[in-house]
Structure formats: C-alpha cells, structure tokens
Write a protein that holds these residues in place. Structure first.
Motif, PDB file in Angstrom:
ATOM      1  N   MET A 229       0.828  -1.201   0.000  1.00  0.00           N
ATOM      2  CA  MET A 229       0.000   0.000   0.000  1.00  0.00           C
ATOM      3  C   MET A 229       0.863   1.253   0.000  1.00  0.00           C
ATOM      4  SD  MET A 229      -3.381   0.475   2.304  1.00  0.00           S
ATOM      5  CE  MET A 229      -2.869   1.147   3.868  1.00  0.00           C
ATOM      6  N   GLU A 230       1.974   1.223   0.759  1.00  0.00           N
ATOM      7  CA  GLU A 230       2.853   2.396   0.806  1.00  0.00           C
ATOM      8  C   GLU A 230       3.411   2.695  -0.588  1.00  0.00           C
ATOM      9  OE1 GLU A 230       2.468  -0.055   3.572  1.00  0.00           O
ATOM     10  OE2 GLU A 230       4.643  -0.262   3.484  1.00  0.00           O
ATOM     11  N   THR A 231       3.728   1.632  -1.317  1.00  0.00           N
ATOM     12  CA  THR A 231       4.290   1.814  -2.654  1.00  0.00           C
ATOM     13  C   THR A 231       3.284   2.481  -3.574  1.00  0.00           C
ATOM     14  OG1 THR A 231       5.564  -0.207  -2.316  1.00  0.00           O
ATOM     15  CG2 THR A 231       5.447   0.632  -4.557  1.00  0.00           C
ATOM     16  N   ASP A 233       0.674   4.182  -2.775  1.00  0.00           N
ATOM     17  CA  ASP A 233       0.399   5.533  -2.285  1.00  0.00           C
ATOM     18  C   ASP A 233       1.520   6.480  -2.714  1.00  0.00           C
ATOM     19  OD1 ASP A 233      -1.462   7.087  -0.432  1.00  0.00           O
ATOM     20  OD2 ASP A 233       0.503   7.577   0.403  1.00  0.00           O
ATOM     21  N   GLY A 234       2.754   6.023  -2.577  1.00  0.00           N
ATOM     22  CA  GLY A 234       3.900   6.844  -2.959  1.00  0.00           C
ATOM     23  C   GLY A 234       3.900   7.147  -4.445  1.00  0.00           C
ATOM     24  N   VAL A 235       3.595   6.155  -5.262  1.00  0.00           N
ATOM     25  CA  VAL A 235       3.567   6.370  -6.707  1.00  0.00           C
ATOM     26  C   VAL A 235       2.462   7.365  -7.059  1.00  0.00           C
ATOM     27  CG1 VAL A 235       3.081   5.293  -8.957  1.00  0.00           C
ATOM     28  CG2 VAL A 235       4.568   4.127  -7.312  1.00  0.00           C
ATOM     29  N   LYS A 237       1.049   9.695  -5.223  1.00  0.00           N
ATOM     30  CA  LYS A 237       1.366  11.045  -4.761  1.00  0.00           C
ATOM     31  C   LYS A 237       2.506  11.645  -5.595  1.00  0.00           C
ATOM     32  CE  LYS A 237      -1.576  10.394  -1.408  1.00  0.00           C
ATOM     33  NZ  LYS A 237      -1.190  10.042  -0.046  1.00  0.00           N
ATOM     34  N   MET A 241       1.963  15.049  -7.588  1.00  0.00           N
ATOM     35  CA  MET A 241       2.702  16.227  -7.117  1.00  0.00           C
ATOM     36  C   MET A 241       3.827  16.639  -8.060  1.00  0.00           C
ATOM     37  SD  MET A 241       2.946  15.355  -3.074  1.00  0.00           S
ATOM     38  CE  MET A 241       3.864  16.809  -2.603  1.00  0.00           C
ATOM     39  N   TYR A 242       4.502  15.656  -8.639  1.00  0.00           N
ATOM     40  CA  TYR A 242       5.730  15.990  -9.355  1.00  0.00           C
ATOM     41  C   TYR A 242       5.722  15.631 -10.845  1.00  0.00           C
ATOM     42  CZ  TYR A 242       7.306  16.691  -4.596  1.00  0.00           C
ATOM     43  OH  TYR A 242       7.418  17.134  -3.301  1.00  0.00           O
TER      44      TYR A 242
ATOM     45  N   TYR B 145      10.498  19.880  -5.536  1.00  0.00           N
ATOM     46  CA  TYR B 145      10.828  19.724  -4.128  1.00  0.00           C
ATOM     47  C   TYR B 145      12.043  20.604  -3.851  1.00  0.00           C
ATOM     48  CZ  TYR B 145      11.554  17.508   0.441  1.00  0.00           C
ATOM     49  OH  TYR B 145      11.688  17.277   1.791  1.00  0.00           O
ATOM     50  N   GLY B 190       4.948   5.671   5.155  1.00  0.00           N
ATOM     51  CA  GLY B 190       3.711   4.970   5.468  1.00  0.00           C
ATOM     52  C   GLY B 190       2.669   5.313   4.419  1.00  0.00           C
ATOM     53  N   ALA B 191       1.599   4.508   4.378  1.00  0.00           N
ATOM     54  CA  ALA B 191       0.499   4.819   3.464  1.00  0.00           C
ATOM     55  C   ALA B 191      -0.475   5.770   4.142  1.00  0.00           C
ATOM     56  CB  ALA B 191      -0.219   3.543   3.039  1.00  0.00           C
ATOM     57  N   VAL B 192      -0.288   5.981   5.431  1.00  0.00           N
ATOM     58  CA  VAL B 192      -1.103   6.914   6.198  1.00  0.00           C
ATOM     59  C   VAL B 192      -0.153   7.721   7.080  1.00  0.00           C
ATOM     60  CG1 VAL B 192      -3.206   5.531   6.208  1.00  0.00           C
ATOM     61  CG2 VAL B 192      -1.474   5.139   7.968  1.00  0.00           C
ATOM     62  N   THR B 227       3.207   9.853   4.788  1.00  0.00           N
ATOM     63  CA  THR B 227       3.007   9.562   3.368  1.00  0.00           C
ATOM     64  C   THR B 227       3.986  10.412   2.565  1.00  0.00           C
ATOM     65  OG1 THR B 227       1.332  11.281   3.327  1.00  0.00           O
ATOM     66  CG2 THR B 227       0.553   9.019   3.594  1.00  0.00           C
ATOM     67  N   PHE B 228       4.168  10.029   1.319  1.00  0.00           N
ATOM     68  CA  PHE B 228       5.123  10.743   0.476  1.00  0.00           C
ATOM     69  C   PHE B 228       4.744  12.215   0.340  1.00  0.00           C
ATOM     70  CE2 PHE B 228       7.037  11.978  -3.605  1.00  0.00           C
ATOM     71  CZ  PHE B 228       8.350  11.631  -3.334  1.00  0.00           C
ATOM     72  N   ASP B 229       3.453  12.496   0.252  1.00  0.00           N
ATOM     73  CA  ASP B 229       3.028  13.895   0.094  1.00  0.00           C
ATOM     74  C   ASP B 229       3.263  14.687   1.373  1.00  0.00           C
ATOM     75  OD1 ASP B 229       1.018  12.048   0.816  1.00  0.00           O
ATOM     76  OD2 ASP B 229      -0.567  13.498   0.505  1.00  0.00           O
ATOM     77  N   THR B 232       6.998  15.452   1.854  1.00  0.00           N
ATOM     78  CA  THR B 232       7.672  16.377   0.934  1.00  0.00           C
ATOM     79  C   THR B 232       6.902  17.675   0.682  1.00  0.00           C
ATOM     80  OG1 THR B 232       6.727  15.389  -1.084  1.00  0.00           O
ATOM     81  CG2 THR B 232       8.779  14.441  -0.282  1.00  0.00           C
ATOM     82  N   SER B 233       5.788  17.869   1.340  1.00  0.00           N
ATOM     83  CA  SER B 233       5.057  19.126   1.159  1.00  0.00           C
ATOM     84  C   SER B 233       4.407  19.566   2.466  1.00  0.00           C
ATOM     85  CB  SER B 233       3.989  18.972   0.063  1.00  0.00           C
ATOM     86  OG  SER B 233       3.040  20.012   0.158  1.00  0.00           O
ATOM     87  N   MET B 236       0.625  20.017   1.965  1.00  0.00           N
ATOM     88  CA  MET B 236      -0.136  18.774   2.038  1.00  0.00           C
ATOM     89  C   MET B 236      -0.248  18.292   3.476  1.00  0.00           C
ATOM     90  SD  MET B 236      -1.377  18.161  -0.684  1.00  0.00           S
ATOM     91  CE  MET B 236      -1.222  19.405  -1.933  1.00  0.00           C
ATOM     92  N   GLU B 260       9.428  -0.843  -2.711  1.00  0.00           N
ATOM     93  CA  GLU B 260       8.845   0.484  -2.512  1.00  0.00           C
ATOM     94  C   GLU B 260       9.811   1.562  -3.000  1.00  0.00           C
ATOM     95  OE1 GLU B 260       7.732   1.293   1.547  1.00  0.00           O
ATOM     96  OE2 GLU B 260       7.150   3.338   1.055  1.00  0.00           O
ATOM     97  N   ILE B 264       8.940   3.734  -6.527  1.00  0.00           N
ATOM     98  CA  ILE B 264       8.635   5.171  -6.399  1.00  0.00           C
ATOM     99  C   ILE B 264       9.746   6.003  -7.047  1.00  0.00           C
ATOM    100  CG2 ILE B 264       8.188   7.087  -4.802  1.00  0.00           C
ATOM    101  CD1 ILE B 264       7.052   4.996  -2.840  1.00  0.00           C
TER     102      ILE B 264
END
Lengths: 283, 323
Positions: A229-231, A233-235, A237, A241-242, B145, B190-192, B227-229, B232-233, B236, B260, B264
């Motif tokens: 799920m993290e992967t 979600d990261g992709v 976002k 965003m980018y 970024y 994390g995803a959250v 989370t990634f957002d 880095t923001s 967000m 992961e 990404i």
C-alpha cells in the motif's frame, strides 16, 4: 450519488459542479449544520439537494452503505475525510458492503504527459500488505474497471525491484506464481506479467535491454500493481505532485463504486472521479 | 568538519557535481578504484567525470577487454591507470585492496556482481566493515521539491526489520551530512500519516521513532509514519492535519521494502524529470555503482556524490572520529 460526509469545500464543490453539469443527483450524508456551514464557506448552495442527517462520520458511512445496498444510491463519493476510517467500515464484516470472496481495492487512474496511455495504479488505500489472493483480487478489480472503460484485455504489471525471480525475495516468487496462473488461463480478462520493474513496465526498449522479450505487458502496461500500500500511495502522490499527472480515484469491488481521492488531489481530480464512477455505474 | 569546503548545504544534483569539482580543485581530488572495469557505461561515466575535473580512476580488470570496451564506446581512458588481471575476483580483490590501503577513496562496481563486490569489501581481509550493514541511498533531485531527498533502501535489504532500518537510516544520514545538511530530517514511509492499531506497519514506525529518539542523536530528527506527500510538502501535511519537524522537509525517506524504494524512485525518474545520485554506504569507503539505464547526468551525479561522501569520511577521520 451518495456523498459521504461532505466535509471540506473542495469535495463539495466538485460534487455540486458534477450535479450542475447534469452528471449526477447528489444526496449529502452528514451533519446538516456542518454541511451548510461548509457550503457557506465554499460559497456553494446546497438548498436544492437532499441531505440525510448523520451526526458523525461513522454514522454517515453506515447510512451510506445501507443506501447503497438498498439501491437508493448508485455510487458513493468520499467527502474530504480520512480514507482509513472509511475503508475500515467498508471492509468490516458487519457492513455487508463487500461480498464474501471479493476484494476491495483502490485504483488511481492517471494520465501523465510522458506515458502513452492511461495508468491504473493500485492499491493505495485498502490492502496494506496484500497476500497473493488479495493481489489477484486487486488485479481483477483494476481489470474490470479498465474493461468498463473500453480497454480490452488490459495489461497488468506486477511491480517489483527486479525482473528476475529470486527465492530470497518473496515478492518476486508470489508475483511469478500469479503470472503463471495467468499464463495457464486461471485468471481471465487481462494479461499479467511479473515480476517487472517500473522502467521495464513502461519502456519496451528497457525491457528489451534487460532481456524481457516475449512479454505481452512489458513496455505497454495499463495496470501497475504495487506490492504494498505504501508503494502505491507513494507512486500516486509522486505522480500527482511531481509528474503533472491528472487523476481520478475509485474504490472498487464492493456493493457500489466509491469515488475516492486524496488531499493532494485538486478539485478537477475529484470531479474526474465522480464522472468516472457515474460512467462505470451505467455500464 | 572540512568547513573550508562545505560551507553551505547542497540542494541539487548540479550542486553535487559542482561540489565534487570544487573538492578536486582544492587539491583533494578523489581516486576511484574500479572493480572489473570492462564496462562501457562505467568507463564513459568516469571518463566524462574526469574531463570535468571531478576524479581520477584506476581500472582493475582484463587490460584487453577494458581497452576493447573503450574503443567500442568511443571513450577516452588515456588518463587512467590500468592494473591488469584477467581474473574477475582477483581484480575485484585488488581494487578493494587499493581502497583499504588508503590509495583510493571510492570503490566502483564495474562488470562484476554487486553481491560479489560487497562480499569482498566486507571480507575480513580488509578493515572496511563497520558495525552497520551496507545499504543504498538514491539521492533524488525532484523538480518541485526544494531540497534533495535520499530514498533508501532500494538495493540491498529486501525487507528490513527494525534493527536493519536503524542502520539504513544511519547510512543514509552519512550521505546527507556529506551534503552539509544538519540536522538530518528522517521520514518513515507509510500509506497513512498516523499510527493505526490495525495497520502493523504504522506500529513499526512508532517503535522506530521511540528507539531513535532514545538514542539521543543530536543531529537526527525523525517522524513517521508519513506519506510521500506529507513528507515532501508542508502544504499537504497541514491540509491533512499532520504537524512535526519533518513534515514537508524530509531529507531521508526511509521505506519498508526494496520494491517500494525502487518503484517510487523510478516513477519520479521516468515521469518527473528527477535526477538521481546513488551510493552505497555502511562500509568505510563509499561504493559507487551506475546502471545501463542511467542517463549521463545520473551517472555523473552518482560518482560525484561518492566523492563527497569520501571527502566527508576523510574529514571525520581527520577529526579522529569514527564511522
């Protein structure tokens, strides 16, 4: 369309825009006073729309699910509320939203200037650490959605860090097994290959240079199945965003589709999601 | 800490390359020992970096094969010494030995397997092993970024446990410090953004935060799950009600699996014009590797960041510090 807890002006605006454009008839499920103040703050008028009173998010979700099961709404929209809380109720046994043997999963449909087709990125919201059974369900959900959108036999890449299959890397073993199931015709409706790294999935030249020459998926992937799920979600976002990606999000596999985006998504993405869910419901 | 050179933080891949040139100009040019140098991608990266005044290299491997590679790839290797050895493992051994004896500052992977090279680096014959495992940091320069982001580990540890994650974090922190950044802000992926009792990964994050905070490291700030957002923001993060010193400011994005990181990072590289510099840390000498699919800019940034890490190690050594 049942809108779950229309907190946050962004989601409400998208929903009312879709209503004005004639795509949907919204039913707003949530705390009436809060909805009205959200609407005022966002300079929106909710007076002509039906509001179902629910005093908190939990009740709103439960109400929405009951309405979906009863056929009172064709699909749902997640208001700007926490995805985790919604998902926990959706997958809970007592809600009856998910039939036995079915998988619920989120699919991000994305368009980026640097890829030649739509990307279906999954699953960033429901299955935290998918087991093979979950992964198969995740692929099937995305494949059904892609088919409904007119993509025949979509191509699903089971993503990993490498293409080679190593017993020491469990993800590669699981993905290879699922790809083999697909080869044997056990999973129908789509082509599946894996493990594939991201660059092999998107670029035929890279695939070729890495010795992946007879894949039906490599270089032309529709569905990007992430191993966690993290992967996903990261992709998702990272793309929004980018990579200037336009997106729509949908939770699929339950009693009805749920249009579902993230805080990172602008109003246009929420609007896309609503229209997509409405379209899918018609087919 | 080598203040005459690192007077300001490095924020982009261009600055990584410029800083490596600067170090070289100040008479501290780094020597790269290449294990199995018959690799056209490696030779072209080194030749170009040498022409830019970044580094010198010594090529270990089969002389004829190396020369043939250079001719095929139209690469000028006249500036480099070749130490001939037709046997790959012996050539690898000699390259590592050169670094272990202090005559080279960076070890570079050529036409040898990564695992074979690292096994040699960490062997008891050399004093290059530290208390940590070795891990790979992909330092990403993402347009949009405002700083560099080291994503780790996408190369070595398939699914790190808590102890391994702490070591991976320390290894990546060395790279960030080498860029002159302090404190080092670590986001745990994390995803959250909050701990949920029914998402085990978020509970792991809480444990890791507690462990690292208990270590009382004065230059590391850690937060997770993020989370990634949110990592880095700031915008967000605040939209989602996430506060904290790392939100929107992450230097390191520490992920949960090799997949992961890889997936990404590749999404960013392929679709978001991201330049990346990769380096392996955790041994007493940085190990550099480039891949066929890297652009020349990525390759140059990768060898350059290895030089910066080597310079940072040297400055630590000069101060009597230890890795």
């Amino acid at each position: 369309m049942g809108m779950i807890y229309p907190r946050g002006g962004k989601c409400l605006k998208a929903a009312l825009q879709a209503a004005d454009d004639g795509y949907i008839t919204p039913i707003l499920i949530g705390h009436k006073v809060e909805i009205e103040s959200t609407a005022r703050a966002a300079n929106q008028d909710v007076i002509k729309h039906k509001i179902i009173e629910a005093e908190n998010l939990k009740f709103a979700i439960v109400n929405a699910i009951e309405m979906a099961k009863a056929g009172d709404v064709d699909f749902l929209l997640k208001g700007c509320v926490d995805t985790t809380e919604l998902v926990n109720v959706l997958i809970g046994k007592e809600s009856g939203f998910l039939s036995k043997g079915k998988t619920l999963s989120h699919i991000g449909i994305m368009q980026t200037p640097k890829y030649h087709k739509l990307m279906f990125v999954t699953d960033s919201a429901v299955n935290a650490s998918p087991k093979p059974t979950d992964t198969i369900g995740i692929v099937q959900n995305a494949s059904s959605l892609a088919s409904l959108m007119g993509i025949e036999q979509p191509k699903a890449a089971l993503l990993a860090a490498v293409e080679a299959i190593y017993p020491a890397i469990p993800v590669t073993m699981e993905e290879a097994a699922i790809a083999k199931m697909s080869d044997r015709g056990q999973i129908k409706g789509c082509f599946i290959d894996g493990p594939l790294s991201f660059d092999v999935a998107i670029d035929a030249e890279v695939a070729h240079s890495k010795g992946i020459t007879n894949s039906k998926v490599a270089g032309d992937t529709d569905i990007f199945v992430c191993p966690s799920m993290e992967t996903a979600d990261g992709v998702y976002k990272a793309m929004v965003m980018y990579a200037k990606a336009e997106a729509a999000g949908i939770i699929f596999g339950g009693a009805v589709p749920v249009a579902s985006t993230y805080a990172v998504d602008p109003i246009a993405h929420i609007f896309n999601s609503i229209v997509l869910a409405a379209y899918v419901t018609l087919h | 800490m080598g203040t005459e050179i690192k007077n300001q933080a490095i924020m982009s891949s261009d600055q990584i390359i410029e800083q490596a040139q600067e170090i070289s100009r100040k008479g501290k040019r780094k020597m790269v020992a290449v294990a199995g140098a018959s690799d056209v991608d490696v030779l072209s990266a080194l030749s170009s970096a040498n022409a830019d005044g970044i580094l010198d290299a010594t090529l270990f491997g089969d002389r004829d094969k190396i020369k043939k590679c250079a001719v095929e790839g139209d690469v000028d290797i006249s500036k480099f010494d070749i130490v001939h050895n037709g046997n790959v493992s012996a050539a690898t051994y000699e390259a590592v030995k050169m670094a272990a004896e202090g005559h080279a500052n960076v070890i570079m992977k050529g036409f040898v397997s990564t695992s074979g090279l690292l096994k040699t680096v960490l062997s008891h014959d050399f004093n290059l092993k530290t208390k940590n495992l070795v891990s790979h940091s992909a330092v990403l320069d993402i347009p949009g970024y405002h700083k560099l982001l080291a994503m780790t580990d996408g190369g070595m540890v398939v699914r790190p446990d808590l102890e391994q994650k702490i070591q991976i974090m320390e290894n990546a922190a060395l790279v960030i410090r080498a860029l002159g950044i302090k404190p080092v802000k670590v986001a745990l992926s994390g995803a959250v953004d909050f701990v949920h009792e029914n998402i085990p990964q978020t509970i792991e994050c809480r444990k890791m935060v507690e462990r690292v905070e208990a270590m009382d490291l004065d230059d590391i700030v850690i937060q997770g799950p993020l989370t990634f957002d949110a990592a880095t923001s700031k915008e967000m993060a605040s939209l989602k009600g996430v506060e904290g010193p790392v939100a929107g400011e992450a230097d390191i994005y520490l992920v949960n699996s090799i997949e992961e990181c890889n997936i990404i990072a590749k999404a960013l590289i392929n679709f978001a014009d991201t330049v990346f510099a990769g380096v392996i840390t955790g041994a007493k000498v940085p190990v550099s590797l480039v891949s066929r699919t890297d652009t020349m800019k990525n390759k140059k940034a990768s060898v350059s960041i290895a030089c910066l890490v080597a310079e940072y190690y040297k400055s630590l050594g000069d101060m009597g510090g230890e890795l």
